[in-house]
Design a protein around this motif. Structure first.
Motif, short mmCIF file in Angstrom:
data_model
loop_
_atom_site.label_atom_id
_atom_site.label_comp_id
_atom_site.label_asym_id
_atom_site.label_seq_id
_atom_site.Cartn_x
_atom_site.Cartn_y
_atom_site.Cartn_z
N MET A 61 -1.14 -1.34 -5.46
CA MET A 61 -2.36 -1.11 -4.68
C MET A 61 -3.35 -2.24 -4.87
O MET A 61 -4.02 -2.64 -3.92
CB MET A 61 -2.99 0.23 -5.06
CG MET A 61 -2.29 1.42 -4.45
SD MET A 61 -3.25 2.95 -4.62
CE MET A 61 -2.87 3.41 -6.29
N HIS A 71 -7.73 2.06 -3.33
CA HIS A 71 -7.74 1.47 -4.67
C HIS A 71 -9.07 1.75 -5.37
O HIS A 71 -9.10 2.10 -6.54
CB HIS A 71 -7.46 -0.03 -4.58
CG HIS A 71 -7.41 -0.71 -5.90
ND1 HIS A 71 -8.44 -1.51 -6.36
CD2 HIS A 71 -6.47 -0.72 -6.87
CE1 HIS A 71 -8.12 -1.97 -7.55
NE2 HIS A 71 -6.93 -1.52 -7.88
N ASP A 92 -6.31 0.04 1.76
CA ASP A 92 -6.09 -0.02 0.33
C ASP A 92 -7.34 -0.41 -0.44
O ASP A 92 -7.48 -0.02 -1.59
CB ASP A 92 -4.94 -0.96 -0.02
CG ASP A 92 -4.47 -0.68 -1.43
OD1 ASP A 92 -4.03 0.46 -1.69
OD2 ASP A 92 -4.56 -1.59 -2.26
N TYR A 119 0.83 -1.21 0.00
CA TYR A 119 0.00 0.00 0.00
C TYR A 119 0.87 1.26 0.00
O TYR A 119 0.67 2.16 -0.82
CB TYR A 119 -0.91 -0.03 1.22
CG TYR A 119 -1.69 1.24 1.48
CD1 TYR A 119 -2.72 1.63 0.65
CD2 TYR A 119 -1.40 2.04 2.59
CE1 TYR A 119 -3.45 2.78 0.90
CE2 TYR A 119 -2.12 3.19 2.85
CZ TYR A 119 -3.14 3.56 2.00
OH TYR A 119 -3.86 4.70 2.24
#
Length: 193
Positions: A63, A78, A74, A43
């Protein structure tokens, strides 16, 4: 204890973001964690690559690996990144609103910027978001609108009550991310991991 800590797989489970960064975590520890596929280091490196170093493909790939491992920070980051930069709102479907509220506040509250800030790519997308989505958020009649002098990104979190439609919820969340998120720009260059 040292022998136990050095056993294969131990570094995979350490959340390096739970350790205060003021303790000056040794680079060797971060490298070992990253080498074990540690989601928190994936991350950190992914966010720094994508947002600060403009290494978009590499950053997004890192990610995604951390999100696939279930690393909560994340999963949120993301999702926001894919929605903003690739227009892929499909990632919103599997995330409960309660999760978004809790993790979103956590991710956005951490101020990491110690030198490297957002790249031009981020700033350009922020402007595009404001131009294309903010007006539809304020025009939608889905919830009680609190009148503001300025319909802008700075007031998006207090403009509507909680009864907003799904589309406005995600526009608000994306706006909060664009407004408050700071990339993890450490004093260390994660390219050396």
């Amino acid at each position: 204890m040292k022998a136990l800590a050095e056993r294969r797989g131990v570094y995979h489970f350490l959340d390096v973001l739970s350790v205060p960064w003021g303790l000056n975590m040794p680079s060797e520890l971060l490298k070992a964690c990253y080498g074990e596929g540690n989601p928190s280091t994936l991350y950190i490196k992914g966010v720094q690559f994508f947002y600060s170093l403009d290494l978009h493909e590499e950053g997004l790939s890192l990610m995604k690996r951390a999100a696939d491992a279930g690393y909560e920070r994340d999963v949120y980051t993301h999702t926001m990144t894919r929605a903003i930069f690739e227009g892929e709102g499909k990632y919103f479907d599997g995330i409960p609103f309660e999760f978004v509220d809790r993790i979103g506040k956590l991710v956005r509250s951490v101020k990491w910027g110690w030198g490297l800030w957002h790249g031009d790519y981020f700033r350009d997308h922020k402007v595009l978001f404001i131009c294309f989505f903010m007006s539809s958020f304020y025009r939608c009649q889905c919830a009680n609108l609190v009148q503001r002098q300025c319909h802008c990104l700075w007031h998006i979190d207090v403009t509507k009550d909680d009864n907003m439609c799904n589309r406005c919820f995600w526009i608000k969340e994306l706006g909060l991310f664009l407004r408050d998120f700071e990339p993890i720009s450490l004093l260390r260059d994660t390219r050396k991991w």
